[in-house]
Design a protein around this motif. Structure first.
Motif, PDB file in Angstrom:
ATOM      1  N   VAL A   1       0.833  -1.205   0.000  1.00 21.93           N
ATOM      2  CA  VAL A   1       0.000   0.000   0.000  1.00 21.93           C
ATOM      3  C   VAL A   1       0.869   1.257   0.000  1.00 21.93           C
ATOM      4  CG1 VAL A   1      -1.578   1.373   1.427  1.00 21.93           C
ATOM      5  CG2 VAL A   1      -2.043  -1.048   1.018  1.00 21.93           C
ATOM      6  N   LEU A   2       1.883   1.283   0.843  1.00 20.86           N
ATOM      7  CA  LEU A   2       2.734   2.467   0.929  1.00 20.86           C
ATOM      8  C   LEU A   2       3.520   2.693  -0.366  1.00 20.86           C
ATOM      9  CD1 LEU A   2       4.078   2.104   4.585  1.00 20.86           C
ATOM     10  CD2 LEU A   2       2.194   3.529   3.757  1.00 20.86           C
ATOM     11  N   LYS A   3       4.015   1.610  -0.944  1.00 15.48           N
ATOM     12  CA  LYS A   3       4.754   1.744  -2.205  1.00 15.48           C
ATOM     13  C   LYS A   3       3.846   2.232  -3.325  1.00 15.48           C
ATOM     14  CE  LYS A   3       7.575  -0.895  -5.513  1.00 15.48           C
ATOM     15  NZ  LYS A   3       8.193  -2.223  -5.807  1.00 15.48           N
ATOM     16  N   GLU A   4       2.664   1.662  -3.416  1.00 17.90           N
ATOM     17  CA  GLU A   4       1.743   2.037  -4.489  1.00 17.90           C
ATOM     18  C   GLU A   4       1.193   3.441  -4.288  1.00 17.90           C
ATOM     19  OE1 GLU A   4      -0.081   0.570  -8.140  1.00 17.90           O
ATOM     20  OE2 GLU A   4       1.728   0.229  -6.942  1.00 17.90           O
ATOM     21  N   SER A   5       0.983   3.845  -3.047  1.00 15.04           N
ATOM     22  CA  SER A   5       0.484   5.205  -2.805  1.00 15.04           C
ATOM     23  C   SER A   5       1.518   6.247  -3.211  1.00 15.04           C
ATOM     24  CB  SER A   5       0.100   5.381  -1.336  1.00 15.04           C
ATOM     25  OG  SER A   5       1.227   5.331  -0.484  1.00 15.04           O
ATOM     26  N   SER A   6       2.798   5.924  -3.013  1.00 14.88           N
ATOM     27  CA  SER A   6       3.854   6.831  -3.485  1.00 14.88           C
ATOM     28  C   SER A   6       3.903   6.873  -5.004  1.00 14.88           C
ATOM     29  CB  SER A   6       5.210   6.397  -2.927  1.00 14.88           C
ATOM     30  OG  SER A   6       5.256   6.517  -1.526  1.00 14.88           O
ATOM     31  N   ARG A   7       3.780   5.724  -5.641  1.00 13.95           N
ATOM     32  CA  ARG A   7       3.847   5.657  -7.105  1.00 13.95           C
ATOM     33  C   ARG A   7       2.700   6.405  -7.759  1.00 13.95           C
ATOM     34  NH1 ARG A   7       2.304   2.685 -11.625  1.00 13.95           N
ATOM     35  NH2 ARG A   7       0.749   1.473 -10.470  1.00 13.95           N
ATOM     36  N   LEU A   8       1.504   6.264  -7.199  1.00  7.21           N
ATOM     37  CA  LEU A   8       0.317   6.867  -7.799  1.00  7.21           C
ATOM     38  C   LEU A   8      -0.057   8.211  -7.170  1.00  7.21           C
ATOM     39  CD1 LEU A   8      -2.001   3.741  -8.212  1.00  7.21           C
ATOM     40  CD2 LEU A   8      -0.543   4.834  -9.933  1.00  7.21           C
TER      41      LEU A   8
ATOM     42  N   ALA B   1      -4.615  -5.341  -2.047  1.00  8.75           N
ATOM     43  CA  ALA B   1      -4.079  -4.141  -1.407  1.00  8.75           C
ATOM     44  C   ALA B   1      -3.601  -3.142  -2.457  1.00  8.75           C
ATOM     45  CB  ALA B   1      -2.930  -4.518  -0.467  1.00  8.75           C
ATOM     46  N   LYS B   2      -2.895  -3.646  -3.443  1.00  8.92           N
ATOM     47  CA  LYS B   2      -2.396  -2.771  -4.513  1.00  8.92           C
ATOM     48  C   LYS B   2      -3.546  -2.145  -5.294  1.00  8.92           C
ATOM     49  CE  LYS B   2       0.778  -2.856  -8.487  1.00  8.92           C
ATOM     50  NZ  LYS B   2       1.730  -3.704  -9.253  1.00  8.92           N
ATOM     51  N   GLU B   3      -4.580  -2.940  -5.593  1.00  5.15           N
ATOM     52  CA  GLU B   3      -5.687  -2.431  -6.388  1.00  5.15           C
ATOM     53  C   GLU B   3      -6.533  -1.421  -5.619  1.00  5.15           C
ATOM     54  OE1 GLU B   3      -8.078  -1.722  -9.653  1.00  5.15           O
ATOM     55  OE2 GLU B   3      -6.083  -2.625  -9.489  1.00  5.15           O
ATOM     56  N   ARG B   4      -6.629  -1.560  -4.309  1.00  8.32           N
ATOM     57  CA  ARG B   4      -7.379  -0.570  -3.535  1.00  8.32           C
ATOM     58  C   ARG B   4      -6.762   0.815  -3.668  1.00  8.32           C
ATOM     59  NH1 ARG B   4      -7.475  -5.013  -0.029  1.00  8.32           N
ATOM     60  NH2 ARG B   4      -9.581  -5.904   0.118  1.00  8.32           N
TER      61      ARG B   4
ATOM     62  N   ARG C   1      -6.848   6.280  -6.458  1.00  5.19           N
ATOM     63  CA  ARG C   1      -6.381   7.242  -7.467  1.00  5.19           C
ATOM     64  C   ARG C   1      -7.506   7.608  -8.434  1.00  5.19           C
ATOM     65  NH1 ARG C   1      -3.424  11.025  -7.079  1.00  5.19           N
ATOM     66  NH2 ARG C   1      -5.282  12.045  -7.910  1.00  5.19           N
ATOM     67  N   LEU C   2      -8.303   6.622  -8.838  1.00  2.45           N
ATOM     68  CA  LEU C   2      -9.425   6.886  -9.745  1.00  2.45           C
ATOM     69  C   LEU C   2     -10.426   7.839  -9.112  1.00  2.45           C
ATOM     70  CD1 LEU C   2     -10.111   3.279 -11.133  1.00  2.45           C
ATOM     71  CD2 LEU C   2      -8.834   5.141 -12.245  1.00  2.45           C
ATOM     72  N   ALA C   3     -10.744   7.618  -7.826  1.00  2.00           N
ATOM     73  CA  ALA C   3     -11.703   8.493  -7.143  1.00  2.00           C
ATOM     74  C   ALA C   3     -11.140   9.899  -6.986  1.00  2.00           C
ATOM     75  CB  ALA C   3     -12.064   7.903  -5.788  1.00  2.00           C
ATOM     76  N   LEU C   4      -9.859  10.007  -6.659  1.00  2.00           N
ATOM     77  CA  LEU C   4      -9.252  11.321  -6.500  1.00  2.00           C
ATOM     78  C   LEU C   4      -9.171  12.061  -7.832  1.00  2.00           C
ATOM     79  CD1 LEU C   4      -6.407  10.453  -3.976  1.00  2.00           C
ATOM     80  CD2 LEU C   4      -8.643  11.451  -3.499  1.00  2.00           C
TER      81      LEU C   4
END
Length: 322
Positions: A59-66, A281-284, A289-292
């Motif tokens: 989650v933390l890695k993907e949140s940084s990427r996106l 977890a990654k897809e959530r 990102r889509l909602a934002l």
């Protein structure tokens, strides 16, 4: 962004529909929530079902990427399904990013020997059956807070009141926040206010509440609300991304909770579910990102609460016994 600008956020397809003579009525300013989080901001974000250190790292890695800002990360299997080392690792990782970590407390009816929960009526659901189940939830709360966890997720009114009293008396830290599970979430303003009075610092309402229902709740309570923007299938599978701006306008202060439909249940989590847990977890985060992105396109993204903010503000409580 001010409350007035939130009211003026563009709605999906607005200009094109108006040009075709299909314009919707203007939003009623009286429907807008007057409330914000302390320190400003009308919405925060939450990534749920993060079941251990590995999923948290994803989650933390993907949140940084996106570039997905996160205020809270929550877990659903329970404190008792994690080792001390795992909890400590999750606390340290979230503290480093100034994210609130919320862990579920204790035994619950869906996993114990009670048969009524498996009846057609659903029985007592997730609630804590008997003294021992309440004691287990309290034990989880003590253990989690001693390890640095600052938010506890509860699914029983008695457990909520007990932990609020424990907080008020100094048995657990005074800045511990208590979050009510979606699985016992209130569906009317009177019950929502009761949860606030029992000690809830945020209340997860079911994702099938209408916009009018949110306005009704906001007329009686300023307690932060959690809502799945996309709900898991066992909570209905609702996807309400196009409503995000209006959900904020009506429901603020609101946690936007990025769940995932069409995904298998993973509670109680163990390593036998590892691949599913990490993939979901990654897809959530991507769903977040889509909602934002929708919020940004609709001109409603500017009133996010500051990252690192976690407390609910002044709320109304029942008087605790001396």
């Amino acid at each position: 962004m001010t409350d007035a600008s939130a009211t003026a956020a563009r709605r999906p397809g607005e200009q094109a529909l108006a040009a075709l003579g299909l314009a919707a009525p203007d939003p009623d300013p009286a429907d807008a929530s007057p409330h914000t989080f302390p320190g400003g901001g009308r919405w925060r974000t939450e990534i749920p079902s993060c079941e251990g250190p590995e999923a948290l790292a994803v989650v933390l890695k993907e949140s940084s990427r996106l570039d997905v800002p996160i205020h809270r990360i929550s877990q659903g299997s329970g404190v008792w399904m994690l080792t001390d080392a795992e909890i400590t690792e999750m606390v340290e990782a979230t503290d480093e990013r100034d994210i609130e970590l919320c862990l579920f407390t204790g035994p619950r009816g869906t996993w114990d020997i009670g048969g009524s929960v498996r009846s057609d009526s659903g029985g007592a659901g997730l609630r804590a059956r008997g003294h021992d189940a309440v004691a287990g939830c309290v034990e989880d709360a003590l253990r989690a807070t001693e390890l640095g966890v600052k938010c506890l997720l509860v699914a029983d009114e008695g457990v909520l009141w007990t932990l609020h009293r424990a907080r008020a008396s100094g048995i657990i830290p005074a800045d511990t926040t208590l979050k009510v599970s979606a699985l016992i979430g209130p569906v009317n303003p009177a019950s929502y206010a009761v949860y606030e009075h029992l000690g809830a610092d945020s209340v997860n309402v079911p994702s099938d509440l209408t916009l009018d229902h949110l306005t009704e709740i906001r007329r009686v309570s300023a307690a932060p609300m959690d809502m799945y923007i996309e709900a898991p299938d066992d909570l209905g599978g609702y996807v309400r991304m196009y409503e995000v701006a209006e959900l904020i306008r009506r429901g603020a202060p609101l946690y936007l909770k990025f769940g995932l439909s069409k995904a298998p249940g993973i509670y109680p989590y163990g390593h036998h579910m590892r691949d599913v847990a990490l993939a979901t977890a990654k897809e959530r985060v991507r769903r977040g990102r889509l909602a934002l992105d929708l919020l940004e396109r609709h001109g409603a993204a500017g009133d996010m609460a500051p990252l690192g903010s976690r407390l609910p503000g002044d709320l109304i409580r029942f008087e605790t016994p001396a």
